[in-house]
Design a protein around this motif. Structure first.
Motif, PDB file in Angstrom:
ATOM      1  N   ALA C  44       1.058  -0.869  -0.123  1.00 45.18           N
ATOM      2  CA  ALA C  44      -0.127  -0.078  -0.206  1.00 45.18           C
ATOM      3  C   ALA C  44       0.448   0.704   0.281  1.00 45.18           C
ATOM      4  O   ALA C  44       0.689   2.674  -0.817  1.00 45.18           O
ATOM      5  N   VAL C  45       2.118   1.122   0.800  1.00 47.11           N
ATOM      6  CA  VAL C  45       2.671   2.481   0.923  1.00 47.11           C
ATOM      7  C   VAL C  45       3.905   2.663  -0.358  1.00 47.11           C
ATOM      8  O   VAL C  45       3.648   3.633  -0.915  1.00 47.11           O
ATOM      9  N   LEU C  48       0.608   4.419  -2.316  1.00 47.82           N
ATOM     10  CA  LEU C  48       1.165   5.665  -2.565  1.00 47.82           C
ATOM     11  C   LEU C  48       2.365   6.527  -3.199  1.00 47.82           C
ATOM     12  O   LEU C  48       1.541   7.802  -3.262  1.00 47.82           O
ATOM     13  N   TRP C  49       2.474   6.136  -2.531  1.00 43.95           N
ATOM     14  CA  TRP C  49       4.543   6.442  -3.399  1.00 43.95           C
ATOM     15  C   TRP C  49       4.665   6.776  -4.860  1.00 43.95           C
ATOM     16  O   TRP C  49       4.500   8.037  -5.133  1.00 43.95           O
ATOM     17  N   THR C  52       1.227   9.808  -5.445  1.00 42.16           N
ATOM     18  CA  THR C  52       1.321  10.918  -5.296  1.00 42.16           C
ATOM     19  C   THR C  52       2.834  11.506  -6.556  1.00 42.16           C
ATOM     20  O   THR C  52       2.958  12.650  -6.672  1.00 42.16           O
ATOM     21  N   TYR C  58      -3.391  13.976  -2.375  1.00 46.26           N
ATOM     22  CA  TYR C  58      -3.288  12.434  -1.332  1.00 46.26           C
ATOM     23  C   TYR C  58      -4.251  11.550  -0.880  1.00 46.26           C
ATOM     24  O   TYR C  58      -3.928  10.690  -1.046  1.00 46.26           O
ATOM     25  N   ALA C  61      -4.737   9.210  -3.246  1.00 52.75           N
ATOM     26  CA  ALA C  61      -4.231   8.262  -4.001  1.00 52.75           C
ATOM     27  C   ALA C  61      -4.200   6.813  -2.197  1.00 52.75           C
ATOM     28  O   ALA C  61      -3.592   6.240  -2.773  1.00 52.75           O
ATOM     29  N   VAL C  62      -4.065   7.835  -1.232  1.00 50.51           N
ATOM     30  CA  VAL C  62      -4.601   7.114  -0.083  1.00 50.51           C
ATOM     31  C   VAL C  62      -5.471   5.420  -0.507  1.00 50.51           C
ATOM     32  O   VAL C  62      -5.227   4.154   0.016  1.00 50.51           O
ATOM     33  N   ALA C  65      -4.195   3.063  -2.849  1.00 47.98           N
ATOM     34  CA  ALA C  65      -3.510   2.128  -2.257  1.00 47.98           C
ATOM     35  C   ALA C  65      -3.522   1.083  -1.684  1.00 47.98           C
ATOM     36  O   ALA C  65      -2.810   0.167  -1.275  1.00 47.98           O
ATOM     37  N   VAL C 203      -0.261   2.995   5.042  1.00 50.98           N
ATOM     38  CA  VAL C 203      -0.280   4.483   5.072  1.00 50.98           C
ATOM     39  C   VAL C 203       0.259   5.300   5.843  1.00 50.98           C
ATOM     40  O   VAL C 203       0.577   6.164   5.599  1.00 50.98           O
TER      41      VAL C 203
END
Lengths: 255, 398, 290
Positions: C44-45, C48-49, C52, C58, C61-62, C65, C203
């Protein structure tokens, strides 16, 4: 002197008193039966005798020595051989391998000698194999020697189990329902074989058994348990006709 | 059964002579590592396959062997062989301590203990500066001279031979039978007179000795040991390669472990593969396309609607990317994808193989190879050779 | 000094609790130790990366993710866990360890072997100060999340049909099936939920000190398992409390002067804690003996 003796055994699981103050003894050359309805505590008593269960009170003696605190394998080494209700075999191994496993104590070389492959180990392995073949022949199991034990039909598995127990060279046999799943004729044949084994090997026997005609035919002495307690003991015929026993098996109305 | 001589000679030629003809002497570092991995696999097999318990911290077993030997050779100025012996002894001893815990904590909980042990070893044990050199690591000179890996490969092979011999003798003697019995039914084992706890500890000790030897060979093949060499990832990799090889199958485990180690060599030797991996914007869509077709096929055969839908989507997506029509926006993104490194590929391929093994062929590679092994040993060639216990994969006492 | 360690411990322990909650959820419903729980979060991170850095807002994107984590959990259940339903539980454990390794391989490929920074959801660092310890808003968010999630999950398992059906299915799959519950769907739902929890953990904790391949596995999986063991492996509030206990003990170990010469005091404390608990009280501190 009794071969195997249990004195005042009590076992408690949480709030349930599984066995209460039970004493049994098995003399040399004797065949002793334990009867009683399901849940009477027979197998728990067996587990105490063979060391799987510590009793809360009471002592177990083998040939006069106190063995209450001894672990299972030490008792096997002393000469106690046991069968299981649901057949105790190494199921994925062949019948021959089961018999080799059962000769663990007799094999006569150390674990490390076996791992590094010392010449003694090779020599002894050959002897152990011969002994396994002899036992299988004696019990008529040679044709199934290379089959996987767990895949045999139930009756054959029970015979193989008996062979493995005999391979440990026991002085006393503890049999947990040896004829379960057998018909009347098979049970009768089993009784005869048991008596023959006693004669040939000088065994004493303690057996949990439901098959009353078999108990009457082979046992020298019988204990009847109910609700964890000893109800009656004595000669098979006396126990069979005892009103308490009849009541335990058939309910209050029959008595 | 008398073994067939010709195939055995062929095998010896493949292991002993072929590498000299095919590979550069520099590649022998990796070939030595393959032999080390094979020993690690056999070590794990003793625990998981024979004794029926689990170790997710085997990287610690190997690491302890590695640091022990490095310390004995560089600090105590002892010869290489003394280092290996010390590594084997300490490896066995630490494994027995962990085994003592296994007597009290069983099944899934013991798996957690080994997991935690592995991480603890990496962070704490291997951080003890006086012995391991702390984070800086410790030198472990190659006994055959710096960078001279060809003779070292043969030294490693000799140790693999020793481990194989010990393993074979163990399983053919009372120890092997005792381990099998206690794995399948400890109650039956005990009532046959087998001291179950002692044999479980012995199993741990043997596994630890093998792992210690592997660790020492790893250290001196590397020339240098650092604690970061022994991460949790490596421990999982060890378990996976052993399961893929097939528990209780020496042949399968040796082959699977060796292949795991030499993935970079394999990739280099297959024409076109290296350049394909370097251009993931071309290869990834192809892989997705193939995977999508497989998913559709499986979905149709088994009647799974989800698999069909996902498969069709994958096929459509990859076809769009691969088509000459150029989908705007997607391709530049794909071109940013970094090249696939062989070591990453190992982390992707091995898990996929494990899932396949567990789902469809629990006997692993060993079961596939069994007909051949039987035949080489002098038996008849039969495709369904194999004893009954191959189907239980990991039957640790949970 | 000790009081300060306590505050730090509670803050870090909350993150462990979040991972432990996912572990307990899966264990409660299927008896599986899920080694991929950490990687649900790491994936998930990475999503997210990627989001973004490609200019996606944001919040969106979360959500993406979390969606990626959910899909990962769903696929894991369908492809790996469900076909092994009848296999020994250690076999399933090995399979989930494989899934974790696969995820690490993909992360290594996409993001290379680098620790990367990522912006937190809440940026303010100095709003709250307890005993000279600044607690960032992101940390507060983590504590709040884990408490809310633990309570909600507890409510789900004791009060709702879904939760009771999941428990029933884990005890008596055949009986539950006969009562008309679709056990397979429950299993899917549980794994998606666990993956979402993992995603939330990733996240929220990824921004704290950066992330790399397998970061949540190496930073919180062992601690999460230990926390779950302390909680008895079936109690959801217990998992949260276990996380706090682990966090506090680690923080005390780090600041203890008599442990100053021990390398990796946090990991050592974790190992000792796990062994002591399993030897002294195998059913966990809060769990009941079965």
């Amino acid at each position: 002197m009794p071969v195997l003796e249990a004195d005042g055994i009590s076992v408690r699981f949480g709030g349930v008193q599984a066995v209460r103050d039970v004493s049994v003894h098995v003399g040399e050359w004797e065949v002793v039966g334990i009867i009683g309805p399901n849940g009477a505590g027979k197998t728990t008593l067996f587990n105490v005798l063979t060391g799987f269960q510590r009793p809360n009170t009471g002592r177990v003696r083998f040939e006069g020595d106190d063995i209450t605190g001894e672990p299972v394998h030490r008792r096997a080494a002393l000469g106690m051989g046991r069968t299981f209700q649901n057949v105790g075999l190494v199921k994925a191994a062949t019948v021959l391998d089961n018999l080799l496993t059962a000769q663990h104590m007799a094999v006569g070389y150390g674990a490390v000698a076996g791992i590094v492959g010392s010449s003694l180990a090779f020599e002894r392995e050959r002897a152990v194999r011969d002994e396994a073949a002899r036992l299988l022949e004696l019990l008529g199991l040679l044709p199934v020697a290379d089959l996987v034990a767990g895949r045999l039909p139930y009756g054959l598995r029970k015979q193989v189990e008996l062979a493995t127990v005999l391979a440990t060279h026991p002085k006393v046999l503890l049999l947990d329902e040896p004829t379960s799943g057998m018909g009347p004729e098979e049970a009768e044949a089993f009784g005869e074989r048991l008596l023959a084994l006693r004669r040939e090997l000088g065994l004493s026997v303690l057996m949990i058994e439901h098959h009353v005609p078999l108990v009457a035919a082979v046992c020298d002495y019988v204990y009847c348990m109910n609700f964890g307690e000893l109800l009656v003991e004595g000669k098979p015929d006396d126990v069979r006709s005892h009103p308490e026993v009849v009541r335990a098996y058939l309910g209050d109305e029959a008595a | 059964m008398t073994p067939r001589v010709a195939p055995l000679l062929a095998l010896a030629a493949v292991v002993l002579v072929l590498p000299r003809l095919v590979f550069d002497s520099a590649d022998f570092a990796l070939l030595s590592l393959a032999v080390v991995y094979a020993i690690v696999g056999l070590s794990l097999n003793v625990l998981i396959g024979y004794a029926g318990t689990i170790s997710l911290g085997h990287q610690a077993f190997v690491g302890i062997g590695a640091f022990t030997s490095a310390y004995v050779v560089t600090e105590l100025r002892q010869p290489f062989i003394v280092g290996v012996l010390a590594a084997a002894a300490l490896g066995g001893a630490q494994a027995m301590i962990l085994g003592g815990l296994a007597l009290r904590v069983t099944g899934l909980y013991f798996a957690l203990v080994t997991l935690s042990y592995g991480v603890f070893a990496q962070d704490t044990l291997f951080g003890i500066k006086a012995i391991t050199g702390g984070g800086a690591g410790r030198a472990a000179p190659t006994p055959t001279g710096d960078g001279n890996f060809v003779p070292y490969y043969y030294i490693c092979l000799a140790f693999l031979g020793l481990v194989l011999w010990l393993d074979w003798r163990m399983m053919r003697s009372k120890t092997g039978r005792a381990l099998t019995a206690l794995r399948q039914d400890p109650r039956v084992a005990a009532s046959l007179g087998i001291p179950v706890k002692a044999y479980l500890l012995l199993g741990f000790a043997v596994s630890g000795v093998f792992a210690g030897i592997a660790g020492a060979l790893f250290a001196h093949g590397n020339g240098f040991v650092v604690s970061n060499d022994f991460s949790l990832q490596l421990g999982i990799l060890f378990v996976l390669m052993t399961v893929v090889g097939g528990l209780r199958s020496r042949t399968g485990i040796v082959v699977s472990a060796a292949l795991t180690a030499v993935v970079p060599l394999i990739i280099r030797e297959i024409p076109g593969l290296e350049s394909a991996l370097a251009r993931p914007e071309r290869t990834v869509p192809v892989v997705v396309l193939v995977a999508g077709l497989v998913a559709v096929g499986v979905g149709v055969l088994r009647g799974g609607r989800a698999a069909q839908v996902v498969g069709v989507a994958m096929v459509a997506l990859s076809a769009a990317v691969l088509s000459p029509l150029h989908v705007p926006g997607v391709e530049p993104q794909l071109e940013q994808l970094p090249a696939l490194d062989p070591s990453m590929l190992r982390l992707i391929v091995l898990p996929a193989l494990v899932v396949m093994t567990l789902r469809t062929a629990p006997g692993g590679l060993g079961q596939q190879l069994r007909p051949v092994v039987r035949w080489v040993c002098g038996g008849r060639f039969s495709l369904d050779a194999g004893p009954g216990d191959l189907r239980e994969v990991v039957d640790a006492r949970a | 000094m000790t009081a300060q360690a306590l505050v730090i411990g509670i803050i870090t322990g909350a993150a462990y609790g979040l991972v432990a909650l996912g572990l307990v959820l899966v264990y409660k419903s299927s008896g599986v130790l899920n080694f991929a729980q950490g990687e649900f979060g790491t994936v998930a991170v990475y999503a997210l990366w990627l989001g973004t850095t490609h200019g996606i807002p944001y919040v969106l994107a979360v959500l993406i993710a979390l969606g990626v984590a959910a899909v990962f959990g769903f696929v894991t259940e369908r492809v790996v866990v469900r076909p092994l339903a009848d296999a020994p539980r250690v076999t399933v454990l090995v399979a989930t360890a494989g899934v974790a390794l696969l995820a690490v391989g993909l992360e290594l490929w996409i993001g290379q072997a680098q620790i990367r920074p990522i912006a937190p959801a809440l940026r303010r660092q100095d709003r709250l100060r307890i005993l000279n310890v600044y607690i960032s808003d992101q940390r507060l968010l983590i504590i709040l999340t884990v408490v809310v999630v633990a309570l909600v999950l507890r409510w789900v398992f004791t009060r709702t049909f879904l939760g009771l059906a999941v428990l029933a299915a884990s005890e008596e799959p055949t009986g539950t099936r006969l009562m008309g519950v679709r056990v397979e769907r429950l299993s899917s739902a549980v794994w998606v939920l666990a993956a979402l929890l993992g995603g939330v953990a990733g996240v929220l904790t990824g921004p704290l000190s950066g992330f790399g391949p397998g970061f949540l596995t190496s930073s919180a999986l062992v601690a999460g398992f230990t926390a779950a063991v302390i909680g008895g492996f079936t109690s959801l509030p217990g998992a949260f409390l276990g996380g706090v206990v682990v966090g506090v003990i680690q923080s005390l170990a780090t600041s203890a002067s008599w442990l100053a010469d021990v390398p990796g005091p946090q990991t050592a404390a974790l190992f000792v804690l796990l062994v002591v608990i399993l030897l002294a009280r195998p059913q966990g501190i809060l769990g009941r003996a079965s």
